[in-house]
Design a protein around this motif. Structure first.
Motif, short mmCIF file in Angstrom:
data_model
loop_
_atom_site.label_atom_id
_atom_site.label_comp_id
_atom_site.label_asym_id
_atom_site.label_seq_id
_atom_site.Cartn_x
_atom_site.Cartn_y
_atom_site.Cartn_z
N LEU A 159 3.55 -1.48 -5.88
CA LEU A 159 2.93 -2.80 -5.83
C LEU A 159 2.66 -3.20 -4.37
O LEU A 159 3.23 -2.63 -3.44
N ASP A 160 1.77 -4.18 -4.22
CA ASP A 160 1.41 -4.70 -2.89
C ASP A 160 1.50 -6.22 -2.97
O ASP A 160 0.53 -6.89 -3.31
N HIS A 161 2.68 -6.74 -2.70
CA HIS A 161 2.93 -8.16 -2.96
C HIS A 161 2.05 -9.10 -2.14
O HIS A 161 1.63 -10.14 -2.62
N ASP A 162 1.78 -8.74 -0.87
CA ASP A 162 0.97 -9.66 -0.05
C ASP A 162 -0.52 -9.32 -0.08
O ASP A 162 -1.32 -9.99 0.56
N GLY A 163 -0.87 -8.26 -0.82
CA GLY A 163 -2.28 -7.93 -0.99
C GLY A 163 -2.99 -7.57 0.30
O GLY A 163 -4.20 -7.75 0.43
N ASP A 164 -2.26 -7.02 1.26
CA ASP A 164 -2.89 -6.70 2.55
C ASP A 164 -3.37 -5.25 2.61
O ASP A 164 -3.82 -4.78 3.65
N GLY A 165 -3.29 -4.55 1.48
CA GLY A 165 -3.77 -3.17 1.46
C GLY A 165 -2.70 -2.15 1.77
O GLY A 165 -2.95 -0.95 1.72
N ILE A 166 -1.52 -2.61 2.11
CA ILE A 166 -0.41 -1.70 2.38
C ILE A 166 0.66 -1.93 1.32
O ILE A 166 1.14 -3.05 1.14
N LEU A 167 0.99 -0.87 0.59
CA LEU A 167 1.94 -1.00 -0.50
C LEU A 167 3.32 -1.40 0.04
O LEU A 167 3.69 -1.06 1.17
N ASP A 168 4.06 -2.10 -0.80
CA ASP A 168 5.38 -2.61 -0.38
C ASP A 168 6.25 -1.53 0.26
O ASP A 168 6.87 -1.77 1.29
N PHE A 169 6.29 -0.36 -0.36
CA PHE A 169 7.23 0.65 0.15
C PHE A 169 6.81 1.15 1.53
O PHE A 169 7.64 1.66 2.29
N ASN A 170 5.51 0.98 1.86
CA ASN A 170 5.08 1.33 3.21
C ASN A 170 5.29 0.18 4.20
O ASN A 170 5.02 0.32 5.39
N GLU A 171 5.75 -0.95 3.70
CA GLU A 171 6.09 -2.06 4.60
C GLU A 171 7.61 -2.14 4.79
O GLU A 171 8.13 -3.10 5.33
N ASP A 172 8.28 -1.09 4.32
CA ASP A 172 9.73 -0.93 4.55
C ASP A 172 9.87 -0.28 5.93
O ASP A 172 10.01 0.92 6.06
CA LIG Z 1 1.47 -5.16 1.45
#
Ligand SMILES: [Ca+2]
Ligand SMILES: [Ca+2]
Ligand SMILES: [Ca+2]
Ligand SMILES: [Ca+2]
Length: 375
Positions: free
Chosen positions: A222-235
């Motif tokens: 999922l991409d909670h903030d919709g910025d094009g980067i999936l959540d797990f890549n924002e870890d």
């Molecule tokens: Ca994101």
């Protein structure tokens, strides 16, 4: 099972209303205060460790169904605590300003990817009390759960499912069902504070530690903030978890080691539309400008997060796909170069650990466009 977990604030609110009615001479109403979280955590930890020392793994089937039984008086079976076949593991979980030590067993690691704690999963489960009573089971059928479901899903699941990997989907059966093989499978031993605490569904007494045997079939990113980067890549710190520490009830004083917040504004990257706080949205910063790479690959394509190698396709012997292939991966800005009077940015698309432009507040997005020098 209805995984609804009553938010304890609601209970306090209800308790307050009940208290206010005391003047109505309604002496039958007794307000029971919630137990202290840290004391309950200690009691649960002791109960779980006792369980692990008094029970053993009787059987693990080829399908990773586990049977746990109590060691009979005089029995020589090796306890879960002492056995070495499936080494007992634990994870420190920060929740409600308490650090819980949560034990779990990995029966099978799985071959797919591990979810982060905000992804969606397809999993089956069997739930037991410490006395062995089964209070619920999905009978090996996968069900979809959103690990981000807030109070609607117990916190223990959010914390331990990321320790398993998904399975491999087999060809669709004639009846349209899908089965999985080589899925992650294991057991989690959850203190009540990471389960239903004082208010479980039917069959779960208040303040019960729970044992869940689980199988993880598939995950959805999922991409909670919709910025094009999936959540797990924002870890950013790569520990497999992201947290929304704006919830001060749950996270009064979180350890710095758990925070993924590039610009330090209190909004974690996976909920921050401008990760580096430079005034340019992440979505803009990971969008490929039409002028980049000779203008060949625009407009506005999305960069994959990490680079991958373009292989020469043997089916097209007259074309070398590796030549002039589009750069992949979100780049970092390296320097400007002037070639034939034209100022161009030089980017690094590949080096592991590079400071990607959306995480680099010193990278001014206006530099992304190629500028022609005046003569
Ligand atoms: Ca994101
Ligand atoms: Ca993290
Ligand atoms: Ca932030
Ligand atoms: Ca930015």
């Amino acid at each position: 099972m209805n995984k609804f977990k009553y938010f304890f604030i609601l209970l306090i609110a209800v308790a307050a209303i009940v208290s206010c009615n005391k003047n109505d001479d309604d002496d039958d109403v007794v307000t029971v205060p919630l137990r202290d979280y840290s004391e309950q955590a200690k009691a649960d930890n002791e109960a779980i460790e006792k369980y692990l020392k008094e029970n053993y793994i009787e059987e693990v089937t080829a399908n990773f169904d586990i049977k746990i039984s109590k060691i009979p008086a005089g029995g020589t079976q090796t306890s879960i605590w002492d056995q070495k076949v499936y080494p007992l593991q634990s994870r420190d979980v920060y929740n409600d300003n308490i650090t819980y030590k949560v034990y779990y067993l990995v029966l099978n690691e799985g071959v797919g990817e591990a979810p982060c704690n905000f992804d969606r999963i397809n999993a089956s489960y069997v739930g037991n009390l410490l006395d062995g009573t089964v209070f619920d089971t999905s009978d090996n059928l996968g069900r979809v759960f959103s690990l981000d479901a807030g109070v609607n899903l117990i916190d223990g699941w959010k914390e331990i499912f990321p320790k398993f990997k998904a399975g491999k989907a087999n060809p669709v059966n004639a009846d349209g069902t899908i089965t999985y093989s080589d899925f992650g499978a294991g057991v989690m031993f959850l203190p009540s504070g990471l389960a239903y605490y004082s208010s479980g569904p039917t069959g779960i007494p208040a303040y019960s530690p729970l044992v869940f045997s689980v199988k993880l079939y598939a995950i959805q990113r999922l991409d909670h903030d919709g910025d094009g980067i999936l959540d797990f890549n924002e870890d950013i710190n790569g520990d497999g978890y992201v947290y929304d520490f704006r919830n001060k009830t749950l996270y009064a004083d979180p350890p710095a080691s758990l925070i993924d917040d590039t610009d330090g504004d209190g909004v974690a990257d996976f909920w921050d539309i401008d990760d580096d706080g430079d005034g340019y949205t992440t979505f803009l910063e990971i969008t490929k400008p039409t002028t980049e790479v000779g203008g060949t690959f625009g407009p506005s394509s999305y960069y994959p997060f990490e680079p991958f190698t373009v292989l020469d396709d043997p089916a097209t012997p007259n074309i070398d796909e590796t030549l002039n292939s589009e750069p992949k991966g979100i780049p970092s800005f390296v320097r400007t170069e002037t070639v034939n009077g034209v100022v161009k940015n030089v980017y690094d698309y590949e080096t592991p650990g590079r400071k990607k432009i959306h995480l680099d507040k010193d990278h001014n997005t206006t530099k992304v466009t190629t500028v022609t020098a005046k003569k």
